[in-house]
Scaffold this active site. Structure first.
Site, PDB file in Angstrom:
ATOM      1  N   LYS A   1      33.407  32.917  56.967  1.00 46.59           N
ATOM      2  CA  LYS A   1      32.909  33.115  55.609  1.00 46.59           C
ATOM      3  C   LYS A   1      33.900  32.608  54.574  1.00 46.59           C
ATOM      4  CE  LYS A   1      33.461  36.201  52.691  1.00 46.59           C
ATOM      5  NZ  LYS A   1      33.653  37.428  51.878  1.00 46.59           N
TER       6      LYS A   1
ATOM      7  N   ASP B   1      27.639  36.419  53.988  1.00 43.66           N
ATOM      8  CA  ASP B   1      28.182  37.767  54.017  1.00 43.66           C
ATOM      9  C   ASP B   1      27.013  38.738  54.081  1.00 43.66           C
ATOM     10  OD1 ASP B   1      27.099  37.697  51.484  1.00 43.66           O
ATOM     11  OD2 ASP B   1      28.966  38.131  50.433  1.00 43.66           O
TER      12      ASP B   1
END
Length: 415
Positions: free
Chosen positions: A278, A297
């Site tokens: 991420k 996320d």
């Protein structure tokens, strides 16, 4: 003491450039978790650090106004951090230029704006930072044709753009985001800059500092110092990542990742301590010219499940590498090569701080036709038996209007 500039006090100390709010909204773009260095210092006025200088930005419907404060640190030219905003079109000597402090002003005046000779450079820096050569209107039209949910949301959230940040600042800011929220990340980044960055100027008792250099972050004493400042386990990641970059690659390595393919850049970043998929995707999207990167996320995962009925790996309780890849592929298939930009609009619309915009726009109210009857939303959910990519399947339902976007982005100055 110098004060933050306010447009209503007079435009003499300001510069301006044509840019409509439909192409850029400062309040959404600067507060949605891309950069953590901008603050609304007066209503509608945003002050932050870009390119080693302090700026205040504000806007009217068709105009972006900016005030650049002259640095007070006369030692700036001796810094080993060759600051740049990553403007590939700028000459290297220009990009590394330092700005000396201004003569003393009356106590209630803002520090002087940069000279007329620097006006073109300032505007070029703004265009590059906000990537104003990318026409959001064209992108929204293409995305809306392929995705009616996006079209519905984008009616309210126009002007959300991707920033093109300094890669060093972007990387180490996002290392701070692990198990964190925006306001706390902002505090961490502020403390990091105040502790290790060069001072720039002071406005209304607020001190502004440049982002620390890689060499400052790599120092062996930094981990303990950052732990004392409340960084916790992130302190070790910051120091070790900076040291690894300098020892194994050199100070220009991060900027060099802009010239290689997305997956190669992401994998290179993931070799650094504290950098998972991420964080790597965020850095790729927000500083390394990889518009196809889609950071996944919990917000984005929930958007995929709630608004797109994404049901692959439905039993998962956490985001795995496979789930990350599959959701990214799903949105890249839907939105095309600028999928990361489209995702940022939906991410912004899902933040709690912006929910009032939805309410004011009556997004949750039924649409009436000319006869006062409720119109059904065109995005009807229907059973499908199709795979969006080779790796994404098990879609139990999908809005009927979803189809792959064919993006043809026109890059030209925003007028």
């Amino acid at each position: 003491m110098a004060k933050h500039a306010v447009l209503s006090s007079g435009s003499k100390m300001w510069r301006s450039m044509s840019c409509s709010k439909s192409e850029l909204r400062l309040d959404l773009t600067l507060a949605c978790g891309q950069s953590f260095r901008w603050r609304e210092t007066t209503e509608g006025h945003w002050t932050g650090v870009m390119g080693g200088r302090v700026w205040t930005l504000t806007q009217t419907d068709e105009t972006l106004w900016y005030h650049v404060y002259n640095n007070q640190d006369k030692q700036k030219e001796g810094s080993d951090r060759k600051r740049r905003v990553g403007v590939s079109v700028l000459d290297k000597n220009t990009a590394e230029k330092r700005f000396k402090c201004a003569p003393e002003k009356e106590e209630d005046e803002p520090l002087a704006v940069s000279s007329v000779q620097n006006r073109e450079l300032d505007e070029e820096m703004l265009r590059d930072y906000f990537q104003l050569d990318v026409r959001m209107g064209d992108l929204h039209k293409e995305w809306g044709a392929a995705d009616c949910h996006f079209k519905h949301i984008a009616e309210v959230f126009k002007g959300v753009r991707m920033l093109r940040q300094d890669p060093t600042e972007c990387l180490f800011s996002f290392i701070c985001t692990s198990n964190n929220h925006i306001s706390r990340i902002q505090g961490m980044v502020d403390r990091l800059c105040q502790a290790l960055g060069s001072p720039l100027c002071q406005l209304d008792q607020t001190s502004y500092h440049d982002f620390p250099s890689l060499s400052a972050l790599a120092d062996s004493s930094i981990e303990a110092r950052l732990r004392d400042l409340g960084f916790g386990y992130r302190a070790r990641f910051i120091q070790q990542s900076a040291k690894q970059i300098l020892d194994n690659h050199g100070p220009q390595w991060l900027e060099g990742l802009r010239s290689i393919p997305y997956l190669e850049a992401r994998d290179a970043l993931r070799t650094l301590p504290g950098v998972g998929t991420k964080v790597a995707d965020c850095v790729c999207l927000m500083s390394l010219d990889k518009p196809e990167a889609v950071p996944v996320d919990t917000h984005v995962w929930q958007i995929a499940k709630r608004d797109y009925k994404y049901a692959a790996n439905n039993g998962q309780k956490s985001i795995t590498e496979k789930l990350n890849r599959d959701i990214g592929d799903f949105f890249r298939k839907l939105w095309g090569p600028y999928a990361g930009w489209a995702q940022s609009v939906l991410f912004c619309s899902d933040l709690k701080k912006f929910q009032s915009l939805k309410e004011m726009a009556h997004l949750k109210q039924p649409v009436k036709d000319e006869d006062g009857e409720e119109e059904k939303m065109p995005c009807k959910k229907t059973k499908v038996k199709t795979e969006c990519t080779g790796t994404v399947g098990n879609l139990k339902a999908k809005p009927a209007c979803h189809k792959k976007a064919k993006i043809s982005v026109k890059k030209e100055p925003v007028m």
